[in-house]
Motif scaffolding. Structure first.
Motif, PDB file in Angstrom:
ATOM      1  N   VAL A   1       0.611   1.760 -23.669  1.00 25.64           N
ATOM      2  CA  VAL A   1      -0.695   1.604 -23.029  1.00 25.64           C
ATOM      3  C   VAL A   1      -0.994   0.134 -22.766  1.00 25.64           C
ATOM      4  N   ARG A   2      -0.793  -0.706 -23.781  1.00 27.02           N
ATOM      5  CA  ARG A   2      -1.095  -2.131 -23.638  1.00 27.02           C
ATOM      6  C   ARG A   2      -0.282  -2.763 -22.505  1.00 27.02           C
ATOM      7  N   ARG A   3       0.988  -2.466 -22.457  1.00 31.43           N
ATOM      8  CA  ARG A   3       1.841  -3.076 -21.430  1.00 31.43           C
ATOM      9  C   ARG A   3       1.448  -2.618 -20.028  1.00 31.43           C
ATOM     10  N   ASN A   4       1.021  -1.368 -19.907  1.00 34.83           N
ATOM     11  CA  ASN A   4       0.595  -0.895 -18.593  1.00 34.83           C
ATOM     12  C   ASN A   4      -0.719  -1.524 -18.162  1.00 34.83           C
ATOM     13  N   VAL A   5      -1.639  -1.702 -19.097  1.00 33.92           N
ATOM     14  CA  VAL A   5      -2.886  -2.399 -18.776  1.00 33.92           C
ATOM     15  C   VAL A   5      -2.586  -3.819 -18.321  1.00 33.92           C
ATOM     16  N   GLU A   6      -1.713  -4.501 -19.024  1.00 29.85           N
ATOM     17  CA  GLU A   6      -1.350  -5.869 -18.649  1.00 29.85           C
ATOM     18  C   GLU A   6      -0.659  -5.909 -17.290  1.00 29.85           C
ATOM     19  N   ALA A   7       0.182  -4.916 -17.018  1.00 29.23           N
ATOM     20  CA  ALA A   7       0.873  -4.879 -15.727  1.00 29.23           C
ATOM     21  C   ALA A   7      -0.119  -4.699 -14.585  1.00 29.23           C
ATOM     22  N   LEU A   8      -1.113  -3.849 -14.775  1.00 27.60           N
ATOM     23  CA  LEU A   8      -2.126  -3.658 -13.746  1.00 27.60           C
ATOM     24  C   LEU A   8      -2.946  -4.926 -13.537  1.00 27.60           C
ATOM     25  N   LEU A   9      -3.320  -5.580 -14.612  1.00 29.75           N
ATOM     26  CA  LEU A   9      -4.083  -6.827 -14.485  1.00 29.75           C
ATOM     27  C   LEU A   9      -3.265  -7.898 -13.777  1.00 29.75           C
TER      28      LEU A   9
ATOM     29  N   ALA B   1      -9.322  -2.864  -1.773  1.00 34.43           N
ATOM     30  CA  ALA B   1     -10.374  -1.998  -2.300  1.00 34.43           C
ATOM     31  C   ALA B   1     -11.409  -1.666  -1.229  1.00 34.43           C
ATOM     32  N   ASP B   2     -11.728  -2.656  -0.395  1.00 38.20           N
ATOM     33  CA  ASP B   2     -12.753  -2.451   0.631  1.00 38.20           C
ATOM     34  C   ASP B   2     -12.234  -1.672   1.832  1.00 38.20           C
ATOM     35  N   GLN B   3     -11.014  -1.983   2.245  1.00 36.90           N
ATOM     36  CA  GLN B   3     -10.480  -1.413   3.479  1.00 36.90           C
ATOM     37  C   GLN B   3      -9.656  -0.149   3.269  1.00 36.90           C
ATOM     38  N   MET B   4      -9.377   0.189   2.007  1.00 36.74           N
ATOM     39  CA  MET B   4      -8.589   1.379   1.743  1.00 36.74           C
ATOM     40  C   MET B   4      -9.310   2.283   0.756  1.00 36.74           C
ATOM     41  N   PRO B   5     -10.425   2.887   1.186  1.00 34.04           N
ATOM     42  CA  PRO B   5     -11.130   3.802   0.293  1.00 34.04           C
ATOM     43  C   PRO B   5     -10.227   4.963  -0.095  1.00 34.04           C
ATOM     44  N   ARG B   6     -10.428   5.476  -1.295  1.00 39.57           N
ATOM     45  CA  ARG B   6      -9.568   6.553  -1.774  1.00 39.57           C
ATOM     46  C   ARG B   6     -10.148   7.898  -1.346  1.00 39.57           C
ATOM     47  N   GLY B   7      -9.789   8.314  -0.140  1.00 38.90           N
ATOM     48  CA  GLY B   7     -10.150   9.644   0.324  1.00 38.90           C
ATOM     49  C   GLY B   7      -8.928  10.548   0.263  1.00 38.90           C
ATOM     50  N   ALA B   8      -9.153  11.830   0.428  1.00 38.57           N
ATOM     51  CA  ALA B   8      -8.036  12.767   0.425  1.00 38.57           C
ATOM     52  C   ALA B   8      -7.057  12.389   1.536  1.00 38.57           C
ATOM     53  N   GLY B   9      -5.803  12.278   1.190  1.00 36.66           N
ATOM     54  CA  GLY B   9      -4.789  11.946   2.186  1.00 36.66           C
ATOM     55  C   GLY B   9      -4.593  10.464   2.415  1.00 36.66           C
ATOM     56  N   SER B  10      -5.374   9.597   1.764  1.00 34.32           N
ATOM     57  CA  SER B  10      -5.228   8.159   1.952  1.00 34.32           C
ATOM     58  C   SER B  10      -4.026   7.638   1.175  1.00 34.32           C
ATOM     59  N   ARG B  11      -3.582   6.430   1.551  1.00 33.05           N
ATOM     60  CA  ARG B  11      -2.452   5.823   0.851  1.00 33.05           C
ATOM     61  C   ARG B  11      -2.811   5.551  -0.611  1.00 33.05           C
ATOM     62  N   ARG B  12      -4.028   5.106  -0.871  1.00 34.35           N
ATOM     63  CA  ARG B  12      -4.430   4.849  -2.259  1.00 34.35           C
ATOM     64  C   ARG B  12      -4.398   6.131  -3.091  1.00 34.35           C
ATOM     65  N   ALA B  13      -4.850   7.221  -2.492  1.00 34.52           N
ATOM     66  CA  ALA B  13      -4.827   8.492  -3.212  1.00 34.52           C
ATOM     67  C   ALA B  13      -3.397   8.937  -3.476  1.00 34.52           C
TER      68      ALA B  13
ATOM     69  N   GLU C   1      -7.505   2.016 -13.996  1.00 37.32           N
ATOM     70  CA  GLU C   1      -7.476   1.363 -12.693  1.00 37.32           C
ATOM     71  C   GLU C   1      -8.838   0.799 -12.321  1.00 37.32           C
ATOM     72  N   GLN C   2      -9.881   1.605 -12.480  1.00 40.67           N
ATOM     73  CA  GLN C   2     -11.217   1.145 -12.112  1.00 40.67           C
ATOM     74  C   GLN C   2     -11.656  -0.035 -12.964  1.00 40.67           C
TER      75      GLN C   2
ATOM     76  N   THR D   1      -9.696  -2.285 -14.484  1.00 36.00           N
ATOM     77  CA  THR D   1      -8.930  -3.498 -14.174  1.00 36.00           C
ATOM     78  C   THR D   1      -9.325  -4.079 -12.818  1.00 36.00           C
ATOM     79  N   ILE D   2      -9.497  -3.237 -11.818  1.00 36.42           N
ATOM     80  CA  ILE D   2      -9.930  -3.743 -10.508  1.00 36.42           C
ATOM     81  C   ILE D   2     -11.330  -4.334 -10.614  1.00 36.42           C
ATOM     82  N   GLY D   3     -12.212  -3.658 -11.347  1.00 38.13           N
ATOM     83  CA  GLY D   3     -13.564  -4.190 -11.521  1.00 38.13           C
ATOM     84  C   GLY D   3     -13.557  -5.541 -12.197  1.00 38.13           C
ATOM     85  N   TRP D   4     -12.697  -5.721 -13.189  1.00 31.65           N
ATOM     86  CA  TRP D   4     -12.621  -7.011 -13.890  1.00 31.65           C
ATOM     87  C   TRP D   4     -12.150  -8.112 -12.940  1.00 31.65           C
ATOM     88  N   VAL D   5     -11.181  -7.791 -12.086  1.00 32.42           N
ATOM     89  CA  VAL D   5     -10.669  -8.789 -11.137  1.00 32.42           C
ATOM     90  C   VAL D   5     -11.728  -9.162 -10.108  1.00 32.42           C
ATOM     91  N   LEU D   6     -12.439  -8.179  -9.565  1.00 31.84           N
ATOM     92  CA  LEU D   6     -13.360  -8.428  -8.465  1.00 31.84           C
ATOM     93  C   LEU D   6     -14.732  -8.940  -8.926  1.00 31.84           C
TER      94      LEU D   6
END
Length: 211
Positions: free
Chosen positions: A96-104, A118-130, A166-167, A169-174
């Motif tokens: 778990v720790r290593r994966n959290v660090e990898a995401l950060l 995050a802004d230009q690629m909303p996670r909708g059904a069928g999106s690349r992020r999804a 994911e949410q 780590t992204i929130g911490w970065v932004l």
């Protein structure tokens, strides 16, 4: 060719020009943000005329779409490799720790690009992020399936954990909150490991009580 399609380069010189345009588009995007980019900015940064740019890209969105697509592919590959590497960790907490660090590491390397994604690629059904999130879900679920999770479904557990981490780590970065990275890693590691262990213990207790 439709208005939004771009011409595929056939010769080496043309391919080199496209690469210069895409690299310039990335640099201008990080400097000015999505709304601040114009084709003139990109052409100037690439050292080509606007007319040359339009030979390969019909508008700025086509350039930026290519930039974002490449960045997403790179990010997906990086996170997937990091996740697979962490499976060799000696304990669940280390995984778990290593994966959290990898995401950060991945999201924090280029905060401006993370914001664009995050802004230009909303996670909708069928999106690349999804689609990417589903692939990570499958990896996590496969790991959990090899463990005794009682009556719990590994796919549901994976979905919950992947979205939470994911949410956060992204929130911490932004957001740049007053939270040290080391503290964030500790808290997320505790959150996920306790979720795994406590819920597993609960299922075991229920199973024992019903026997």
């Amino acid at each position: 060719m439709s208005p939004r399609e771009r011409r595929a380069p056939r010769q080496a010189r043309s391919r080199a020009t496209v690469e210069r345009i895409v690299a310039a588009g990335r640099a201008v995007l990080l400097e000015r943000g999505w709304d601040g980019v114009t084709t003139n900015h990109v052409a100037a940064a690439a050292g080509v005329s606007p007319g040359s740019l339009y030979q390969y890209f019909p508008d700025k969105e086509a350039v930026l779409d290519e930039v974002v697509d490449r960045e997403t592919v790179h990010l997906e590959a990086r996170i997937s490799r990091a996740f697979v590497d962490t499976l060799r960790a000696p304990s669940r907490g280390d995984v778990v720790r290593r994966n959290v660090e990898a995401l950060l590491d991945a999201f924090g390397e280029q905060p401006a690009m993370t914001r664009v994604l995050a802004d230009q690629m909303p996670r909708g059904a069928g999106s690349r992020r999804a689609a990417f999130a589903r692939r990570v879900d499958e990896l996590v679920a496969a790991v959990l399936a090899g463990q005794d999770t009682g009556q719990r479904r590994p796919d549901v557990m994976a979905w919950v954990m992947v979205r939470a981490v994911e949410q956060a780590t992204i929130g911490w970065v932004l957001e740049d909150p007053p939270v040290d990275r080391a503290d964030l890693v500790d808290e997320l590691t505790l959150l996920v490991t306790r979720y795994l262990e406590r819920r597993w213990d609960r299922e075991v207790a229920r199973s024992t009580a019903s026997d």
